[in-house]
Design an enzyme around this catalytic site. Structure first.
Site, PDB file in Angstrom:
ATOM      1  N   PRO A  53       0.848  -1.198   0.000  1.00 54.84           N
ATOM      2  CA  PRO A  53       0.000   0.000   0.000  1.00 54.84           C
ATOM      3  C   PRO A  53       0.878   1.242   0.000  1.00 54.84           C
ATOM      4  O   PRO A  53       1.783   1.372   0.828  1.00 54.84           O
ATOM      5  CB  PRO A  53      -0.783  -0.127   1.309  1.00 54.84           C
ATOM      6  CG  PRO A  53       0.071  -0.978   2.191  1.00 54.84           C
ATOM      7  CD  PRO A  53       0.799  -1.919   1.283  1.00 54.84           C
ATOM      8  N   MET A  54       0.624   2.163  -0.938  1.00 57.88           N
ATOM      9  CA  MET A  54       1.436   3.378  -1.050  1.00 57.88           C
ATOM     10  C   MET A  54       0.515   4.570  -1.255  1.00 57.88           C
ATOM     11  O   MET A  54      -0.248   4.611  -2.224  1.00 57.88           O
ATOM     12  CB  MET A  54       2.433   3.250  -2.212  1.00 57.88           C
ATOM     13  CG  MET A  54       3.508   2.193  -1.983  1.00 57.88           C
ATOM     14  SD  MET A  54       4.612   1.963  -3.410  1.00 57.88           S
ATOM     15  CE  MET A  54       3.563   0.963  -4.487  1.00 57.88           C
ATOM     16  N   GLN A 108      -6.369  -1.546   3.451  1.00 61.13           N
ATOM     17  CA  GLN A 108      -5.548  -1.143   4.582  1.00 61.13           C
ATOM     18  C   GLN A 108      -6.194   0.031   5.299  1.00 61.13           C
ATOM     19  O   GLN A 108      -6.480   1.069   4.696  1.00 61.13           O
ATOM     20  CB  GLN A 108      -4.123  -0.755   4.181  1.00 61.13           C
ATOM     21  CG  GLN A 108      -3.273  -0.499   5.439  1.00 61.13           C
ATOM     22  CD  GLN A 108      -1.857  -0.053   5.176  1.00 61.13           C
ATOM     23  OE1 GLN A 108      -1.641   1.066   4.720  1.00 61.13           O
ATOM     24  NE2 GLN A 108      -0.899  -0.920   5.466  1.00 61.13           N
ATOM     25  N   CYS A 138       3.616   2.863   9.175  1.00 59.11           N
ATOM     26  CA  CYS A 138       3.905   4.128   8.497  1.00 59.11           C
ATOM     27  C   CYS A 138       4.665   5.063   9.437  1.00 59.11           C
ATOM     28  O   CYS A 138       4.179   5.387  10.523  1.00 59.11           O
ATOM     29  CB  CYS A 138       2.621   4.798   8.030  1.00 59.11           C
ATOM     30  SG  CYS A 138       2.915   6.357   7.154  1.00 59.11           S
ATOM     31  N   LYS A 178       0.411  -4.830   9.257  1.00 63.07           N
ATOM     32  CA  LYS A 178       1.661  -4.460   8.596  1.00 63.07           C
ATOM     33  C   LYS A 178       2.459  -3.604   9.581  1.00 63.07           C
ATOM     34  O   LYS A 178       1.969  -2.591  10.076  1.00 63.07           O
ATOM     35  CB  LYS A 178       1.428  -3.691   7.298  1.00 63.07           C
ATOM     36  CG  LYS A 178       2.703  -3.446   6.499  1.00 63.07           C
ATOM     37  CD  LYS A 178       2.410  -2.799   5.146  1.00 63.07           C
ATOM     38  CE  LYS A 178       3.664  -2.763   4.274  1.00 63.07           C
ATOM     39  NZ  LYS A 178       4.737  -1.928   4.830  1.00 63.07           N
ATOM     40  N   ASN A 251       8.972  -7.576   3.679  1.00 60.47           N
ATOM     41  CA  ASN A 251       8.888  -6.333   2.927  1.00 60.47           C
ATOM     42  C   ASN A 251      10.144  -5.514   3.213  1.00 60.47           C
ATOM     43  O   ASN A 251      10.734  -5.623   4.275  1.00 60.47           O
ATOM     44  CB  ASN A 251       7.621  -5.573   3.352  1.00 60.47           C
ATOM     45  CG  ASN A 251       7.475  -4.200   2.728  1.00 60.47           C
ATOM     46  OD1 ASN A 251       7.184  -3.221   3.397  1.00 60.47           O
ATOM     47  ND2 ASN A 251       7.677  -4.099   1.426  1.00 60.47           N
ATOM     48  N   GLY A 252      10.543  -4.704   2.238  1.00 59.46           N
ATOM     49  CA  GLY A 252      11.664  -3.797   2.433  1.00 59.46           C
ATOM     50  C   GLY A 252      12.879  -4.154   1.598  1.00 59.46           C
ATOM     51  O   GLY A 252      13.468  -5.222   1.785  1.00 59.46           O
ATOM     52  N   GLY A 253      13.248  -3.274   0.660  1.00 61.61           N
ATOM     53  CA  GLY A 253      14.473  -3.447  -0.100  1.00 61.61           C
ATOM     54  C   GLY A 253      14.440  -4.518  -1.166  1.00 61.61           C
ATOM     55  O   GLY A 253      15.477  -4.831  -1.763  1.00 61.61           O
ATOM     56  N   ARG A 275       7.867   0.218  -4.194  1.00 62.07           N
ATOM     57  CA  ARG A 275       8.121   1.161  -5.282  1.00 62.07           C
ATOM     58  C   ARG A 275       8.609   0.519  -6.571  1.00 62.07           C
ATOM     59  O   ARG A 275       8.374   1.048  -7.650  1.00 62.07           O
ATOM     60  CB  ARG A 275       9.076   2.255  -4.793  1.00 62.07           C
ATOM     61  CG  ARG A 275       8.299   3.314  -4.020  1.00 62.07           C
ATOM     62  CD  ARG A 275       9.078   4.034  -2.980  1.00 62.07           C
ATOM     63  NE  ARG A 275       8.203   4.997  -2.302  1.00 62.07           N
ATOM     64  CZ  ARG A 275       7.306   4.661  -1.376  1.00 62.07           C
ATOM     65  NH1 ARG A 275       7.181   3.416  -0.992  1.00 62.07           N
ATOM     66  NH2 ARG A 275       6.540   5.589  -0.825  1.00 62.07           N
TER      67      ARG A 275
END
Length: 414
Positions: A53-54, A108, A138, A178, A251-253, A275
């Protein structure tokens, strides 16, 4: 030559999900863990790959494009504040409606007021989301700095457990969290485990999406929070080891399908990509179905993807009032579809110039796509990811923190 489809879909039908919800609702009562089982009777494949989610990115328009490219990735909405839904009950379609083709899709929610979160879950029930997720990750000062919102919730696992229980009581779909691996100086592995243990014992939450960085709340920007705190994938894999009855998505990287598969190979239950799925959709989303799920490729070309998206885009043009969404809103998700391809820069310049004159997405594409060679437009989705990337997970099991001792920790933290 850009060929425009001659048939426009019925907008109300695209957003009418009631019949689909009735068909799926018995299945959605399964616990989340069953979704990860190969024996699950769920109509969807498990969330091996999901799009994060962004805010201002994963809106209806982007999700429509993503679903055309990948049929099996799990999609998430932008974070929607529970208070917003409570105060906008006469205008819920603006926030919650989505075309039925977007399933599987996760809503979310953001917030810290248990009553508001419960009401928001109940209000969302009619829209047929496949899961509801609470944002506990967040780090934005606009979120985390107001009312124990976002990642600040990790400092109050009892409140999160109560909130998740209340959400679950007002929906018939799985509920998930999350989160990050820590907040400021509260960044030990045991503190992360305390959070997971308390939330999972106080609520039906059985699935956690874990961003493998801690959050820094001392005025650091969200962008820096995605870059400065180091990744600690070993915390994630230790959670998988220490909580065998729960499911965890990493999640992440993770910026490519090759890295997704590397994480899964080392035992990740699922992988969430942010992203990279937006900035290079063709080389990420386009590979998911074949390389991650092992199903045949759709064989779609970029031209065919754009044709399908244009039908959707022009059908919803201006439907929200005050001229929104406008052509610029609807073209935004397309701007990276030619990432690193010949003609990409020229097409962006032509598209930017065309915004001034074009009244439809179809006319803008017809004008601007002359910059893209036919060889790029008509090349189908690839079936395998590029190789040669370093496997950042190769040695992760050699550096795991000591096992979590839940009973001792809970007594200390009581």
């Amino acid at each position: 030559m850009w060929c425009l489809p001659s048939v426009r879909p019925n907008v109300s039908e695209m957003f009418k999900c009631s019949s689909l919800r009735r068909f799926h609702s018995p299945v959605l009562k399964q616990p989340t863990a069953a979704r990860f089982s190969t024996n699950s009777s769920s109509p969807y494949l498990p969330p091996l790959f999901s799009v994060a989610p962004m805010m201002e990115w994963t809106d209806n328009h982007y999700r429509t494009l993503a679903r055309i490219i990948t049929k099996h990735a799990w999609l998430y909405t932008e974070m929607i504040a529970a208070q917003t839904l409570v105060h906008q009950q006469t205008n819920l379609d603006r926030f919650l409606a989505f075309p039925p083709q977007q399933h599987p899709i996760v809503l979310q929610l953001g917030g810290s007021n248990v009553e508001s979160l419960a009401k928001a879950a109940k209000l969302s029930h009619a829209y047929g989301y496949d899961e509801i997720n609470l944002n506990c990750g967040c780090p934005s000062p606009k979120v985390a700095g107001h009312g124990c919102f976002g990642v600040s919730l990790m400092l109050n696992p009892k409140l999160v457990g109560e909130a998740m229980s209340a959400i679950a009581d007002n929906t018939n779909v799985p509920v998930t969290v999350k989160c990050r691996i820590g907040v400021d100086d509260h960044d030990s592995y045991d503190e992360l485990c305390d959070f997971v243990y308390k939330v999972s014992t106080l609520s039906p939450t059985r699935h956690f999406i874990v961003h493998s960085r801690k959050a820094l709340l001392g005025g650091i920007s969200p962008a820096d929070n995605r870059r400065i705190p180091p990744l600690k994938y070993e915390y994630y894999y230790a959670l998988v080891r220490d909580f065998p009855d729960l499911k965890f998505t990493i999640n992440g990287g993770i910026t490519s399908v090759s890295k997704v598969n590397a994480a899964l190979k080392e035992g990740a239950h699922g992988v969430m990509v942010g992203r990279a799925a937006y900035n290079n959709p063709w080389q990420t989303l386009g590979l998911v179905d074949t390389a991650v799920y092992g199903v045949p490729s759709s064989g779609l070309t970029r031209r065919q993807v754009l044709e399908q998206y244009q039908v959707y885009a022009d059908s919803v043009l201006g439907t929200q009032g005050n001229g929104r969404p406008n052509v610029r809103d609807l073209v935004k998700p397309l701007l990276n579809i030619f990432h690193s391809e010949n003609g990409n820069s020229l097409w962006k310049r032509r598209a930017d110039a065309a915004f001034k004159e074009c009244k439809t997405v179809g006319s803008l594409l017809e004008e601007s796509l002359k910059a893209i060679p036919d060889s790029v437009l008509d090349f189908p989705i690839s079936e395998s990811p590029e190789s040669g990337e370093d496997n950042v997970f190769a040695d992760v099991h050699n550096v795991l923190p000591p096992p979590y001792k839940a009973v001792e920790r809970v007594m200390l933290c009581a």
